[in-house]
Design a protein around this motif. Structure first.
Motif, PDB file in Angstrom:
ATOM      1  N   GLN A 408       0.847  -1.187   0.000  1.00  0.00           N
ATOM      2  CA  GLN A 408       0.000   0.000   0.000  1.00  0.00           C
ATOM      3  C   GLN A 408       0.886   1.241   0.000  1.00  0.00           C
ATOM      4  OE1 GLN A 408      -2.975  -0.563  -0.672  1.00  0.00           O
ATOM      5  NE2 GLN A 408      -3.369  -2.629   0.083  1.00  0.00           N
ATOM      6  N   MET A 413      -4.626   3.221  -0.335  1.00  0.00           N
ATOM      7  CA  MET A 413      -4.508   2.309  -1.458  1.00  0.00           C
ATOM      8  C   MET A 413      -3.417   2.783  -2.408  1.00  0.00           C
ATOM      9  SD  MET A 413      -7.067   1.410  -4.581  1.00  0.00           S
ATOM     10  CE  MET A 413      -6.057   2.445  -5.649  1.00  0.00           C
ATOM     11  N   SER A 415      -1.134   3.540  -5.586  1.00  0.00           N
ATOM     12  CA  SER A 415      -1.212   3.750  -7.024  1.00  0.00           C
ATOM     13  C   SER A 415      -0.330   2.715  -7.716  1.00  0.00           C
ATOM     14  CB  SER A 415      -0.740   5.157  -7.379  1.00  0.00           C
ATOM     15  OG  SER A 415       0.647   5.295  -7.076  1.00  0.00           O
ATOM     16  N   LEU A 505     -11.415  -3.924  -0.609  1.00  0.00           N
ATOM     17  CA  LEU A 505     -10.736  -3.276  -1.723  1.00  0.00           C
ATOM     18  C   LEU A 505      -9.376  -3.908  -1.997  1.00  0.00           C
ATOM     19  CD1 LEU A 505     -10.230  -0.985  -3.788  1.00  0.00           C
ATOM     20  CD2 LEU A 505      -9.544   0.465  -1.856  1.00  0.00           C
ATOM     21  N   SER A 506      -8.689  -4.305  -0.936  1.00  0.00           N
ATOM     22  CA  SER A 506      -7.330  -4.832  -1.094  1.00  0.00           C
ATOM     23  C   SER A 506      -7.294  -6.127  -1.907  1.00  0.00           C
ATOM     24  CB  SER A 506      -6.693  -5.069   0.281  1.00  0.00           C
ATOM     25  OG  SER A 506      -7.233  -6.211   0.917  1.00  0.00           O
ATOM     26  N   HIS A 509      -7.479  -5.328  -5.673  1.00  0.00           N
ATOM     27  CA  HIS A 509      -6.339  -4.429  -5.869  1.00  0.00           C
ATOM     28  C   HIS A 509      -5.050  -5.228  -6.017  1.00  0.00           C
ATOM     29  CE1 HIS A 509      -3.160  -1.662  -4.088  1.00  0.00           C
ATOM     30  NE2 HIS A 509      -3.577  -0.980  -5.141  1.00  0.00           N
ATOM     31  N   TYR A 513      -2.860  -6.101  -9.476  1.00  0.00           N
ATOM     32  CA  TYR A 513      -1.437  -5.769  -9.577  1.00  0.00           C
ATOM     33  C   TYR A 513      -0.618  -6.993 -10.001  1.00  0.00           C
ATOM     34  CZ  TYR A 513       3.371  -4.932  -8.370  1.00  0.00           C
ATOM     35  OH  TYR A 513       4.728  -4.848  -8.435  1.00  0.00           O
ATOM     36  N   SER A 534     -10.750  -8.555 -12.477  1.00  0.00           N
ATOM     37  CA  SER A 534     -10.313  -7.812 -11.281  1.00  0.00           C
ATOM     38  C   SER A 534     -10.522  -6.313 -11.466  1.00  0.00           C
ATOM     39  CB  SER A 534      -8.832  -8.099 -10.987  1.00  0.00           C
ATOM     40  OG  SER A 534      -8.628  -9.445 -10.654  1.00  0.00           O
ATOM     41  N   LEU A 538     -12.862  -3.685  -9.319  1.00  0.00           N
ATOM     42  CA  LEU A 538     -12.390  -2.424  -8.756  1.00  0.00           C
ATOM     43  C   LEU A 538     -13.291  -1.270  -9.168  1.00  0.00           C
ATOM     44  CD1 LEU A 538      -8.525  -2.843  -9.174  1.00  0.00           C
ATOM     45  CD2 LEU A 538      -9.750  -2.573  -7.019  1.00  0.00           C
ATOM     46  N   ILE A 561      -8.977   4.718  -6.986  1.00  0.00           N
ATOM     47  CA  ILE A 561      -9.275   3.376  -7.502  1.00  0.00           C
ATOM     48  C   ILE A 561      -9.379   3.414  -9.025  1.00  0.00           C
ATOM     49  CG2 ILE A 561     -10.929   1.477  -7.502  1.00  0.00           C
ATOM     50  CD1 ILE A 561     -11.767   2.406  -4.668  1.00  0.00           C
ATOM     51  N   PHE A 564      -6.020   3.853 -10.685  1.00  0.00           N
ATOM     52  CA  PHE A 564      -5.271   2.593 -10.685  1.00  0.00           C
ATOM     53  C   PHE A 564      -5.729   1.727 -11.857  1.00  0.00           C
ATOM     54  CE2 PHE A 564      -4.846  -1.862  -9.329  1.00  0.00           C
ATOM     55  CZ  PHE A 564      -3.507  -1.909  -8.964  1.00  0.00           C
ATOM     56  N   VAL A 565      -7.035   1.620 -12.051  1.00  0.00           N
ATOM     57  CA  VAL A 565      -7.578   0.833 -13.160  1.00  0.00           C
ATOM     58  C   VAL A 565      -7.119   1.411 -14.501  1.00  0.00           C
ATOM     59  CG1 VAL A 565      -9.696   0.135 -14.346  1.00  0.00           C
ATOM     60  CG2 VAL A 565      -9.580   0.045 -11.843  1.00  0.00           C
TER      61      VAL A 565
END
Length: 577
Positions: A408, A413, A415, A505-506, A509, A513, A534, A538, A561, A564-565
């Motif tokens: 993290q 959360m 990036s 969320l994790s 996430h 990744y 995934s 998200l 979020i 990140f997507v």
């Protein structure tokens, strides 16, 4: 339920193996001092007046003997110094700011509290060490690059002396060395030369090691502090073992010279990480020292959600005291920035426990929990609240790390760019700190370099277990709802619901990744489809979180979020290809 958690075995063994010995030793050891740390903003930001007043009240309540002001505690003072022998360095800052800083410092002095200013060093005036700015130190004093003339060391000595003379309220200056301009993690000591080019072959300086730079720098600061009859302390922090070896070599040399200085040991090697072993410098030096913990949770929720770990604190205190008789102070960071403080939050149990361990390191930790909870929640609610809060240690260790690798971004959360860099950085670091832990290191290397379906399952399983623990804690809170005030119930329930959302969320996430890394290095259609699922999860969570928290919640932001997507989708081939 499988529980492979940081230090769990160590904690159990310590409780069983040291309790009797501790009871014998408790009466022999004198009480330790208690210190707290907070960032400079707490003193200077007018929006934090209420937080400062609360901190001052807590200092008196806990009998705190020392405050450590970091995040600019030293740097703010440098602007106002008239440094003997260096007239080209201009003074700056406003007199109003200086007066306010001095007033803030004076409160601690008036209440008999020792003041230590902390910050990253070595630093030099000017924009930075390689700047073309005419006011950069090496542009003002180019001859200081050549260390045989001693001008650079003289600067550090005189600046230290001027600091204490300008701010007489201050008792000590405290430094950490890495993450600083001249001692960055990639290119040490740029621009500094031991010898001028024409005399490189002459003199003993040609044989100086990298550690000698650290030795001479710290010796110069010590001279300045000693002249002012004040103290210099060094925070024994390094990211990697090779940095620690350099620092240890330097510190051992200073001890050999009988230099007068202090040390501040983080409770574990490297940066804050509950998966790391004990600080090795702490175990191999004899200088008077403090033992430092992070109670507010820079990497564990920043007190927006609980991270309560009295058991681990006690184990590390007992271990440190058994290996270093020079430890005289137990210290804890209590405030990070804005409203990120442990005071009047559930993380305050960490400081309460440390204050009890300062009096008796071997006190029954269960009694410590009970005493704190009885006072905070009352007799009827205390047992259930203790159970609920104890689980937060395991929950956070599962969602903020993978085998000690950061996943993290300073509690929020991560990036994509931050996560990619920090997984590599802290993954390499963990392996190097624990070279004999071959089983976990194999998992770390797989996680960092070549994640597999099994690694993904393992990471997901840890988070699923954390979610179960979170639900158990919420149930405990509900069971004593009638015994809590409405305000207390809403606060603790709200924080655990936020924690629950963060755990949920994790999961996609970290899966996204890891599948991104697989897709980048060893793409397959099956993995690419799973990655797409995934990312869609998200996006769904982002919609839900936007309704709950909007875009500005520190831990969970719908904008973060979706960013990140988007970052992942920009870097991968379209699914149909």
């Amino acid at each position: 339920m499988l529980k492979v958690k940081a230090l769990a075995t160590l904690i159990v063994l310590s409780m069983l193996g040291t309790s009797l010995q501790g009871q014998e030793n408790a009466g022999k050891r004198s009480e330790l001092d208690l210190a707290i740390g907070f960032r400079l903003g707490l003193l200077m930001d007018p929006q934090l007046e209420a937080s400062l007043e609360m901190t001052q009240q807590k200092i008196l309540q806990y009998g705190v003997k020392e405050v450590r002001i970091y995040g600019g505690g030293n740097a703010i003072a440098y602007k106002y110094l008239d440094i003997e022998g260096f007239p080209k360095i201009e003074q700056g800052g406003s007199l109003e700011e200086k007066a306010k800083y001095e007033r803030r410092l004076q409160w601690f002095k008036d209440h008999g509290v020792r003041i230590t200013l902390s910050g990253g060093e070595p630093s030099l005036p000017g924009t930075d060490y390689y700047s073309d700015d005419k006011n950069s130190f090496f542009n003002l004093y180019p001859e200081a690059r050549y260390l045989e003339n001693g001008l650079l060391w003289k600067f550090y000595e005189e600046r230290t002396y001027a600091l204490f003379k300008t701010f007489p309220q201050v008792d000590a200056t405290d430094y950490f060395l890495w993450e600083t301009p001249i001692l960055d993690d990639l290119n040490y000591f740029p621009g500094i030369k031991w010898q001028k080019p024409l005399t490189w072959h002459k003199g003993e300086n040609q044989y100086y090691s990298q550690a000698d730079y650290l030795t001479e720098f710290m010796a110069a600061v010590i001279r300045g502090a000693n002249r002012a009859q004040k103290d210099f302390s060094i925070l024994t922090f390094s990211h990697y073992p090779y940095q620690e070896k350099l620092l240890l070599e330097s510190l051992k040399e200073l001890e050999r010279r009988n230099e007068s200085f202090l040390m501040v040991h983080k409770s574990q090697s490297g940066d804050w990480d509950p998966y790391k072993g004990p600080n090795r410098i702490m175990m191999e030096t004899d200088t008077r020292a403090s033992l430092l913990f992070d109670g507010v949770g820079e990497y564990w929720g920043r007190s927006f959600i609980p991270y309560c770990f009295p058991e681990e604190i006690q184990v590390r205190v007992q271990h440190a005291l058994s290996h270093n008789k020079a430890i005289r102070t137990l210290a804890m960071r209590t405030y990070w920035e804005k409203d990120q403080t442990l005071f009047e939050n559930y993380n305050e149990v960490n400081l309460y426990a440390l204050s009890r361990f300062a009096k008796d390191p071997y006190v029954d930790v269960g009694k410590v929990w009970d005493d704190w909870a009885m006072d905070k929640f009352g007799k009827e609610a205390a047992p259930a609240m203790v159970k609920a809060l104890k689980r937060t240690n395991d929950i956070a260790n599962s969602v903020y790390y993978f085998k000690g690798v950061w996943v993290q971004e300073h509690s929020k959360m991560a990036s994509l760019d931050y996560m990619t860099a920090q997984v590599l950085h802290t993954g390499k670091s963990m392996v190097k700190w624990n070279p004999d832990d071959i089983k976990n290191n194999a998992l770390i290397e797989a996680f960092v370099y070549h994640p597999t379906e099994e690694i993904i399952k393992m990471a997901m399983a840890e988070r699923e277990e954390a979610l179960v623990l979170c639900h158990e804690s919420i149930s405990d809170i509900e069971s004593v709802k009638k015994f809590l005030s409405k305000k207390e119930y809403q606060k603790v329930k709200g924080q655990f619901l936020l924690m629950e959302d963060f755990v949920k969320l994790s999961m996609p996430h970290i899966e996204a990744y890891l599948r991104y890394i697989i897709n980048r290095d060893r793409p397959t259609g099956k993995n690419r489809s799973a990655l797409s699922r995934s990312l869609r999860k998200l996006e769904g969570i982002a919609t839900q979180m936007d309704k709950k928290y909007g875009t500005t919640n520190y831990l969970i932001s719908s904008d973060a979020i979706l960013k990140f997507v988007a970052d992942i989708e920009e870097r991968i081939e379209p699914l149909h290809k």
